[in-house]
Scaffold this active site. Structure first.
Site, mmCIF file in Angstrom:
data_model
loop_
_atom_site.group_PDB
_atom_site.id
_atom_site.type_symbol
_atom_site.label_atom_id
_atom_site.label_comp_id
_atom_site.label_asym_id
_atom_site.label_seq_id
_atom_site.Cartn_x
_atom_site.Cartn_y
_atom_site.Cartn_z
ATOM 1 N N LYS A 187 -8.973 -3.986 -31.746
ATOM 2 C CA LYS A 187 -7.989 -3.137 -32.774
ATOM 3 C C LYS A 187 -6.946 -2.609 -32.244
ATOM 4 O O LYS A 187 -5.963 -2.556 -33.295
ATOM 5 C CB LYS A 187 -9.022 -1.755 -33.189
ATOM 6 C CG LYS A 187 -10.203 -1.968 -34.007
ATOM 7 C CD LYS A 187 -10.967 -0.471 -34.200
ATOM 8 C CE LYS A 187 -12.251 -0.987 -35.214
ATOM 9 N NZ LYS A 187 -13.192 -1.769 -34.444
ATOM 10 N N GLU B 17 -7.625 7.521 -34.307
ATOM 11 C CA GLU B 17 -6.864 7.489 -35.695
ATOM 12 C C GLU B 17 -7.278 8.878 -36.414
ATOM 13 O O GLU B 17 -8.148 9.367 -36.216
ATOM 14 C CB GLU B 17 -7.278 6.182 -36.588
ATOM 15 C CG GLU B 17 -6.655 5.146 -35.581
ATOM 16 C CD GLU B 17 -7.484 3.847 -36.393
ATOM 17 O OE1 GLU B 17 -6.749 2.706 -36.383
ATOM 18 O OE2 GLU B 17 -8.236 3.881 -37.414
ATOM 19 N N ARG C 106 -14.000 -13.986 -39.585
ATOM 20 C CA ARG C 106 -15.422 -14.533 -39.889
ATOM 21 C C ARG C 106 -15.460 -14.325 -41.405
ATOM 22 O O ARG C 106 -14.753 -13.615 -42.041
ATOM 23 C CB ARG C 106 -16.291 -13.866 -39.109
ATOM 24 C CG ARG C 106 -16.381 -12.382 -39.055
ATOM 25 C CD ARG C 106 -17.655 -11.795 -38.559
ATOM 26 N NE ARG C 106 -17.726 -10.458 -38.511
ATOM 27 C CZ ARG C 106 -17.755 -9.538 -39.763
ATOM 28 N NH1 ARG C 106 -18.270 -10.137 -40.857
ATOM 29 N NH2 ARG C 106 -17.947 -8.220 -39.562
#
Length: 658
Positions: free
Chosen positions: A116, A200, A291
């Site tokens: 991330k 975050e 994916r």
């Protein structure tokens, strides 16, 4: 096109990949853990090979064993599906080194977007808006605590290598930070081998909207529009739909452009998904999944594209099948995830063997189980997905709701009735839901344990219940006298005492009058269940809150199965009495709700605890579950240690009354 494809996965996604490969003339090679030997993907593949071991690490996460199969069986491509090794760059490199094509992005892209922290940096470089938070990532609790204090609360702790909600915690205050961090890091280490975290700002309420993209590896990219995945529980998606409604055209355009821009920036290859948090007229980058997604069928439904076919063609040819202007979106599609779990019991995983099964007829069903399949706590609890497509959102909601009511899964509790409840929520119907709606209020299946117990009593005293001879029945049968029954049973986990005399029904001491409307010796709707060799009765009756139709299967020594609409209930005799030293403890005996591994123990022998205190942490189905005291007490016996593997219903500790 490839000649032989290894599917390095299991369940419904493996079966779904095989269907497309067969249509394209590609030979398929499946693998399976022992518990999956009778699964549909094993039966559908051209060839199937057993994997040694029983755990995920020993089987579907064993990249060395899978690459050994590539070399031995002349495999020229490997499709990883989703989960397991699908986003592991070392596995992709090992597949290439073994001489096969990895059906997915390049390993370097998986590494870049799988973290991330580096994904956020790539998004910033591509001029994609990101959620405000700390710069970079860290594993140091002191550094993270200082960053949290500077950022302010509420905030989200996120595992850098996380996915599927694992390693993610909402923290509302400084007092909660260290406990949440410890839990998130422990979960991240277990799932990803990396406990680095980032912080975050917490957006609330927000929607989760994602964009399906495809790239050719040289910068050429197209999008296949968007999906709304805002119905989530503990950051795990439950209901997905396409397209995302109520997005201003300008906001949708910005989001689609941002997703394509990011994919072009990293020269993305194959299928990927760019996820955004949407709040008002703003969108913020969350992460990129390198994916195929679980929810890919809703995109297939609205675009008419077989995304697995695209994956195989792009992997083989390195060109996109069509240009952007030729991709159209029409109608609306919705998907629900059917899981073997018990919503009323904290979403406990329901393990066991499927004795009977009937899928609905008028929706797409991507299934990973069949009659005789065993659901194990070692793997994900999702057993199927239902997908509907129509001209309007109201029509697809109605279609999926009807399909859930037609479903019959005999022997395993599922979340089908719970999903019906979600579909009927006013906020969902009005498209006013957000990512925390489910976690803010509990939605449960609409039946108490008394109703299936009443249905069982009626079935056992019906003349049509003929699977057991009268001289062996336990319902008080006497020739020439009215049917009576006295039975102690357990419905799911709740003990119920049933006494039925004529039309008078007593349930746990409460007396009711019941009206038996009809009974039958079978149901045309359940041929699969009957073919499995079990006696089945159907009863219709009026009781308490209205008219009910129930089907009751006699599973012999396994007890009974009662189906009421979308809800199925396991009914058994009371469990074997506790050992002598545990008698009298009642609810003060803590048992494992499912098989798993004990990761943390918060108490010692002779320690006093209060109702609601966390006693142990159990890791099962890739998530941590806090086990709490149901009453005040003193720990008198502790039977497990950290790292211990435990079976479902195993005694973990015993409390004495204070």
């Amino acid at each position: 096109m490839f000649k032989r494809l290894l599917i390095a996965n299991r369940g419904e996604i493996a079966h779904r990949i095989i269907r497309t490969a067969r249509r394209l003339g590609v030979e398929t090679l499946a693998v399976y853990a022992p518990v999956d030997a009778s699964s549909p993907h094993v039966q559908a593949a051209d060839h199937a090979l057993p994997l040694a071991g029983t755990t995920a690490a020993e089987t579907y996460l064993n990249g060395e064993a899978l690459c050994g199969i590539v070399a031995r069986y002349d495999v020229d491509a490997v499709h990883p599906g989703y989960g397991f090794l699908s986003e592991q760059a070392p596995f992709a490199r090992a597949v290439h080194a073994a001489g096969a094509c990895f059906v997915g992005p390049e390993p370097e892209t998986i590494e870049l977007m799988g973290s991330k922290a580096t994904a956020k940096a790539a998004a910033l470089a591509a001029r994609v808006p990101v959620i405000p938070g700390m710069e970079g990532a860290s594993s140091d609790p002191q550094e993270l605590a200082a960053a949290a204090a500077e950022l302010g609360y509420p905030l989200l702790l996120k595992a850098v290598m996380g996915g599927g909600g694992r390693g993610m915690r909402l923290v509302r205050s400084d007092a909660d930070f260290h406990a949440a961090l410890e839990s998130a890091q422990r979960e991240a280490r277990a799932a990803f081998g990396d406990d680095a975290m980032l912080l975050e700002r917490y957006l609330r309420p927000a929607r989760h909207v994602e964009v399906q993209i495809f790239g050719d590896g040289t910068g050429g990219t197209v999008h296949l529009f968007d999906r709304d995945c805002s119905m989530q529980r503990r950051y795990q998606k439950v209901i997905e739909e396409a397209p995302a409604l109520d997005l201003h055209p300008e906001l949708r355009g910005r989001m689609l452009d941002a997703a394509v821009r990011l994919a072009e920036h990293v020269q993305y290859l194959n299928a990927g998904t760019v996820e955004f948090a949407v709040q008002g007229d703003e969108c913020f980058f969350l992460e990129m999944n390198t994916r195929l997604q679980v929810e890919h069928p809703v995109t297939e439904a609205v675009t008419g594209v077989d995304l697995v076919e695209w994956q195989l063609r792009v992997a083989a040819e390195r060109t996109l099948p069509v240009s952007q202007e030729k991709i159209r979106c029409s109608g609306h599609a919705l998907e629900v995830r059917l899981c073997a779990e018990v919503p009323e019991d904290g979403f406990r995983v329901a393990t066991g063997v499927l004795h009977g099964l009937r899928w609905p007829a008028d929706v797409r069903v991507d299934a990973g189980v069949a009659i005789g399949s065993e659901v194990s706590s070692a793997f994900d609890s999702m057993i199927a997905k239902f997908v509907a497509h129509a001209d309007s959102r109201d029509a697809v909601i109605a279609a999926v709701n009807t399909a859930l009511g037609e479903l019959q899964v005999v022997g395993l509790e599922t979340n089908a009735a719970y999903l019906q409840g979600l579909l009927c929520l006013d906020a969902f119907q009005r498209f006013e839901h957000h990512t925390t709606l489910i976690d803010e209020g509990r939605v449960v299946a609409p039946f108490s344990a008394q109703l299936p117990a009443a249905a069982l009593a009626l079935a056992l005293t019906s003349e049509v219940h003929v699977s057991t001879p009268p001289w062996l029945r336990q319902d008080g049968f006497q020739a020439g006298l009215p049917s009576t029954l006295s039975l102690r049973c357990v419905v799911g986990v709740e003990p119920v005492t049933v006494v039925l005399e004529g039309d008078a029904l007593t349930l746990n001491g409460d007396r009711y009058v019941i009206e038996r409307l009809a009974a039958g010796s079978g149901s045309p709707a359940s041929p699969d269940a009957r073919s499995a060799g079990y006696g089945v009765s159907e009863v219709r009756f009026r009781f308490r809150d209205g008219l009910h139709t129930a089907q009751v299967w006699d599973l012999g020594t396994a007890g009974w199965w009662v189906q009421l609409g979308a809800a199925g209930f396991s009914v058994t005799r009371p469990p074997i009495p506790l050992p002598q030293e545990l008698k009298g403890q009642g609810d003060l005996t803590l048992r494992a709700p499912m098989a798993g591994t004990i990761t943390v123990i918060h108490v010692d022998v002779d320690q006093s605890v209060a109702a609601g205190d966390v006693l142990l942490v159990l890791e099962a189905m890739k998530m941590e579950h806090e086990l709490r005291a149901t009453a005040d007490g003193v720990v008198s016996d502790l039977r497990v240690a950290p790292g211990a593997s435990v079976a479902g219903d195993a005694v973990l500790l015993v409390l004495n009354p204070p």
